[in-house]
Design a protein around this motif. Structure first.
Motif, PDB file in Angstrom:
ATOM      1  N   ALA A  49       0.830  -1.206   0.000  1.00 19.34           N
ATOM      2  CA  ALA A  49       0.000   0.000   0.000  1.00 19.34           C
ATOM      3  C   ALA A  49       0.865   1.257   0.000  1.00 19.34           C
ATOM      4  O   ALA A  49       0.544   2.240  -0.683  1.00 19.34           O
ATOM      5  N   PHE A  50       1.978   1.225   0.728  1.00 18.73           N
ATOM      6  CA  PHE A  50       2.827   2.406   0.825  1.00 18.73           C
ATOM      7  C   PHE A  50       3.522   2.705  -0.495  1.00 18.73           C
ATOM      8  O   PHE A  50       3.801   3.874  -0.795  1.00 18.73           O
ATOM      9  N   LEU A  51       3.809   1.691  -1.289  1.00 20.06           N
ATOM     10  CA  LEU A  51       4.503   1.897  -2.554  1.00 20.06           C
ATOM     11  C   LEU A  51       3.726   2.775  -3.519  1.00 20.06           C
ATOM     12  O   LEU A  51       4.302   3.357  -4.447  1.00 20.06           O
ATOM     13  N   ASP A  52       2.414   2.893  -3.318  1.00 21.07           N
ATOM     14  CA  ASP A  52       1.592   3.727  -4.202  1.00 21.07           C
ATOM     15  C   ASP A  52       1.755   5.212  -3.924  1.00 21.07           C
ATOM     16  O   ASP A  52       1.266   6.044  -4.693  1.00 21.07           O
ATOM     17  N   LEU A  53       2.412   5.557  -2.825  1.00 19.97           N
ATOM     18  CA  LEU A  53       2.602   6.962  -2.472  1.00 19.97           C
ATOM     19  C   LEU A  53       3.856   7.505  -3.135  1.00 19.97           C
ATOM     20  O   LEU A  53       4.951   6.974  -2.946  1.00 19.97           O
ATOM     21  N   HIS A  54       3.694   8.583  -3.910  1.00 12.32           N
ATOM     22  CA  HIS A  54       4.825   9.231  -4.578  1.00 12.32           C
ATOM     23  C   HIS A  54       4.726  10.745  -4.365  1.00 12.32           C
ATOM     24  O   HIS A  54       3.622  11.311  -4.346  1.00 12.32           O
ATOM     25  N   PRO A  55       5.855  11.434  -4.226  1.00  5.18           N
ATOM     26  CA  PRO A  55       5.814  12.876  -3.981  1.00  5.18           C
ATOM     27  C   PRO A  55       5.434  13.713  -5.198  1.00  5.18           C
ATOM     28  O   PRO A  55       4.872  14.801  -5.052  1.00  5.18           O
ATOM     29  N   ALA A  56       5.748  13.235  -6.405  1.00  6.72           N
ATOM     30  CA  ALA A  56       5.559  14.051  -7.608  1.00  6.72           C
ATOM     31  C   ALA A  56       4.121  14.542  -7.793  1.00  6.72           C
ATOM     32  O   ALA A  56       3.905  15.732  -8.085  1.00  6.72           O
TER      33      ALA A  56
END
Length: 221
Positions: A49-56
């Motif tokens: 689930a965390f891998l889906d978070l991106h800063p861009a």
């Protein structure tokens, strides 16, 4: 692609094995239990689930929100000229114009203030995601090269003894969930800090008295 993206595939594979071993339960009294009760998820699913978070996307959203300010600047510029007239109607207009200017762009509670706060919150979230992804990447690199990882791989290999790898799986899960827990704590802290600045902008009405219509309105100088 950042460090977490590069470690995602081997990290997920290791944590898949960890989740498999923990499906039968962690050792009694292990420090993993409070983390499991709090997070309500096994480390493999938590990482996925965390891998889906991106800063861009958050950074892009912040830039897009800030671009809206130009339209408000144009509206404020149009309202700045009081007009060449005087009298009760002019006074009423001036009061309404001043109130609208305050609502549009005067202080942090104005519409522009809220826009800037929203953009700032997006920037803060992007910074949180970037830092959290780095922290998770570091812990993945550590557990992938650990002796516990070797024990988990041996225990989940064909013919391996699953029971012998439960303790090692619990150690890996503890380290991963602890870092993810800190990351999510950071997100909740940001929300508490920014919530007052993200509240709805309320209309601040004019403080002038009732308008009189028993005098002359003059237009021009």
């Amino acid at each position: 692609m950042d460090a977490l993206d590069r470690l995602a595939e081997p990290g997920l594979e290791l944590l898949r094995r960890v989740d498999h071993l923990l499906a039968a339960g962690a050792p009694e009294g292990h420090r993993l239990w409070p983390l499991l009760r709090r997070m309500q998820v096994l480390p493999g699913d938590a990482l996925r689930a965390f891998l889906d978070l991106h800063p861009a996307p958050l950074t892009t959203a912040g830039h897009a929100v800030r671009r809206l300010v130009r339209g408000y600047d144009d509206a404020c510029a149009a309202l700045t000229d009081p007009g060449l007239w005087s009298g009760p109607a002019a006074a009423a207009y001036d009061e309404a114009r001043a109130a609208l200017l305050r609502h549009l762009d005067e202080g942090p509670e104005s519409l522009v203030g809220r826009i800037e706060s929203t953009a700032g919150y997006a920037d803060a979230l992007a910074h949180w995601v970037e830092g959290s992804r780095l922290a998770v990447a570091r812990v993945l690199a550590e557990v992938l090269g650990s002796t516990e990882a070797v024990r988990v791989l041996a225990a989940t290999a064909p013919g391996g003894d699953s029971a012998s790898g439960t303790g090692a799986a619990a150690e890996i899960a503890t380290r991963v969930l602890a870092v993810l827990g800190v990351a999510y704590d950071g997100a909740e802290t940001l929300l508490r800090q920014w919530s007052p600045s993200l509240a709805e902008s309320t209309w601040r009405a004019s403080t002038g008295g009732p308008v009189r219509y028993d005098s002359t309105t003059r237009v021009g100088r």
